[in-house]
Design a protein around this motif. Structure first.
Motif, PDB file in Angstrom:
ATOM      1  N   GLY A  31       0.788  -1.231   0.000  1.00 35.18           N
ATOM      2  CA  GLY A  31       0.000   0.000   0.000  1.00 35.18           C
ATOM      3  C   GLY A  31       0.817   1.276   0.000  1.00 35.18           C
ATOM      4  N   LYS A  32       2.134   1.175  -0.070  1.00 39.33           N
ATOM      5  CA  LYS A  32       3.000   2.353  -0.082  1.00 39.33           C
ATOM      6  C   LYS A  32       3.642   2.501  -1.457  1.00 39.33           C
ATOM      7  CE  LYS A  32       4.256   1.504   4.709  1.00 39.33           C
ATOM      8  NZ  LYS A  32       5.329   1.016   5.582  1.00 39.33           N
ATOM      9  N   GLN A  33       3.719   3.715  -1.955  1.00 34.53           N
ATOM     10  CA  GLN A  33       4.367   3.974  -3.240  1.00 34.53           C
ATOM     11  C   GLN A  33       5.852   3.656  -3.128  1.00 34.53           C
ATOM     12  OE1 GLN A  33       3.094   5.299  -6.360  1.00 34.53           O
ATOM     13  NE2 GLN A  33       5.101   4.505  -6.911  1.00 34.53           N
ATOM     14  N   ARG A  34       6.394   2.928  -4.105  1.00 31.00           N
ATOM     15  CA  ARG A  34       7.823   2.653  -4.141  1.00 31.00           C
ATOM     16  C   ARG A  34       8.467   3.546  -5.190  1.00 31.00           C
ATOM     17  NH1 ARG A  34       9.822  -0.638  -1.083  1.00 31.00           N
ATOM     18  NH2 ARG A  34      11.741  -1.016  -2.183  1.00 31.00           N
ATOM     19  N   PHE A  35       9.724   3.849  -4.987  1.00 31.73           N
ATOM     20  CA  PHE A  35      10.497   4.656  -5.912  1.00 31.73           C
ATOM     21  C   PHE A  35      11.800   3.938  -6.209  1.00 31.73           C
ATOM     22  CE2 PHE A  35       7.881   7.530  -3.424  1.00 31.73           C
ATOM     23  CZ  PHE A  35       7.283   8.300  -4.415  1.00 31.73           C
ATOM     24  N   ARG A  36      12.406   4.249  -7.369  1.00 33.28           N
ATOM     25  CA  ARG A  36      13.697   3.665  -7.727  1.00 33.28           C
ATOM     26  C   ARG A  36      14.642   4.787  -8.118  1.00 33.28           C
ATOM     27  NH1 ARG A  36      16.471   1.733 -12.276  1.00 33.28           N
ATOM     28  NH2 ARG A  36      14.757   2.205 -13.652  1.00 33.28           N
ATOM     29  N   CYS A  37      15.852   4.706  -7.615  1.00 33.38           N
ATOM     30  CA  CYS A  37      16.891   5.673  -7.953  1.00 33.38           C
ATOM     31  C   CYS A  37      17.569   5.202  -9.232  1.00 33.38           C
ATOM     32  CB  CYS A  37      17.905   5.776  -6.816  1.00 33.38           C
ATOM     33  SG  CYS A  37      19.289   6.857  -7.196  1.00 33.38           S
ATOM     34  N   LYS A  38      17.630   6.050 -10.231  1.00 34.04           N
ATOM     35  CA  LYS A  38      18.255   5.657 -11.492  1.00 34.04           C
ATOM     36  C   LYS A  38      19.775   5.716 -11.417  1.00 34.04           C
ATOM     37  CE  LYS A  38      14.895   5.965 -14.935  1.00 34.04           C
ATOM     38  NZ  LYS A  38      14.913   6.033 -16.371  1.00 34.04           N
ATOM     39  N   ASP A  39      20.318   6.289 -10.356  1.00 32.89           N
ATOM     40  CA  ASP A  39      21.774   6.352 -10.209  1.00 32.89           C
ATOM     41  C   ASP A  39      22.328   5.106  -9.522  1.00 32.89           C
ATOM     42  OD1 ASP A  39      22.237   8.885 -11.450  1.00 32.89           O
ATOM     43  OD2 ASP A  39      21.362   9.831  -9.685  1.00 32.89           O
ATOM     44  N   CYS A  40      21.720   4.710  -8.386  1.00 33.08           N
ATOM     45  CA  CYS A  40      22.242   3.539  -7.658  1.00 33.08           C
ATOM     46  C   CYS A  40      21.373   2.300  -7.850  1.00 33.08           C
ATOM     47  CB  CYS A  40      22.399   3.860  -6.172  1.00 33.08           C
ATOM     48  SG  CYS A  40      20.859   4.091  -5.262  1.00 33.08           S
ATOM     49  N   ASP A  41      20.247   2.413  -8.563  1.00 26.49           N
ATOM     50  CA  ASP A  41      19.343   1.290  -8.874  1.00 26.49           C
ATOM     51  C   ASP A  41      18.676   0.666  -7.651  1.00 26.49           C
ATOM     52  OD1 ASP A  41      18.851   1.027 -11.518  1.00 26.49           O
ATOM     53  OD2 ASP A  41      20.323  -0.542 -11.889  1.00 26.49           O
ATOM     54  N   ARG A  42      18.663   1.343  -6.519  1.00 26.94           N
ATOM     55  CA  ARG A  42      18.021   0.811  -5.325  1.00 26.94           C
ATOM     56  C   ARG A  42      16.610   1.369  -5.222  1.00 26.94           C
ATOM     57  NH1 ARG A  42      22.079   0.721  -0.395  1.00 26.94           N
ATOM     58  NH2 ARG A  42      20.494  -0.695   0.357  1.00 26.94           N
ATOM     59  N   PRO A  46       8.838   6.222   0.960  1.00 24.30           N
ATOM     60  CA  PRO A  46       9.095   7.444   1.736  1.00 24.30           C
ATOM     61  C   PRO A  46       9.510   7.153   3.175  1.00 24.30           C
ATOM     62  CG  PRO A  46       7.103   7.700   0.452  1.00 24.30           C
ATOM     63  CD  PRO A  46       7.531   6.262   0.309  1.00 24.30           C
ATOM     64  N   TYR A  47       9.324   5.910   3.647  1.00 26.31           N
ATOM     65  CA  TYR A  47       9.641   5.566   5.029  1.00 26.31           C
ATOM     66  C   TYR A  47      10.993   4.879   5.192  1.00 26.31           C
ATOM     67  CZ  TYR A  47       4.698   6.494   5.244  1.00 26.31           C
ATOM     68  OH  TYR A  47       3.485   7.098   5.132  1.00 26.31           O
ATOM     69  N   THR A  48      11.699   4.597   4.111  1.00 33.38           N
ATOM     70  CA  THR A  48      12.991   3.937   4.181  1.00 33.38           C
ATOM     71  C   THR A  48      13.958   4.759   5.025  1.00 33.38           C
ATOM     72  OG1 THR A  48      12.660   2.933   2.014  1.00 33.38           O
ATOM     73  CG2 THR A  48      14.921   3.057   2.797  1.00 33.38           C
TER      74      THR A  48
END
Length: 62
Positions: A31-42, A46-48
């Motif tokens: 139920g939480k939006q996930r994001f991906r960093c295009k620089d480090c691919d991780r 928002p809670y990480t």
């Protein structure tokens, strides 16, 4: 996003792992939006790396 996430990312989305701003949406998890960093691919939510990272949602009965 909720108020906590809006405050954390007031200057825009920043990867909590590498600090870069090249971020894209990457689906949902629990139920939480996930994001991906295009620089480090991780990936992250928002809670990480916060106190709320592994917490369960609070449900209130009215």
């Amino acid at each position: 996003m909720n108020k906590c996430a809006e405050q954390r990312f007031a200057d825009g989305l920043v990867c909590p792992h590498c600090g870069k701003k090249h971020i894209v949406k990457f689906g949902n998890a629990r139920g939480k939006q996930r994001f991906r960093c295009k620089d480090c691919d991780r990936t992250f939510t928002p809670y990480t790396k916060t106190i709320l990272a592994d917490s369960k949602p609070i449900h209130r009965k009215l």
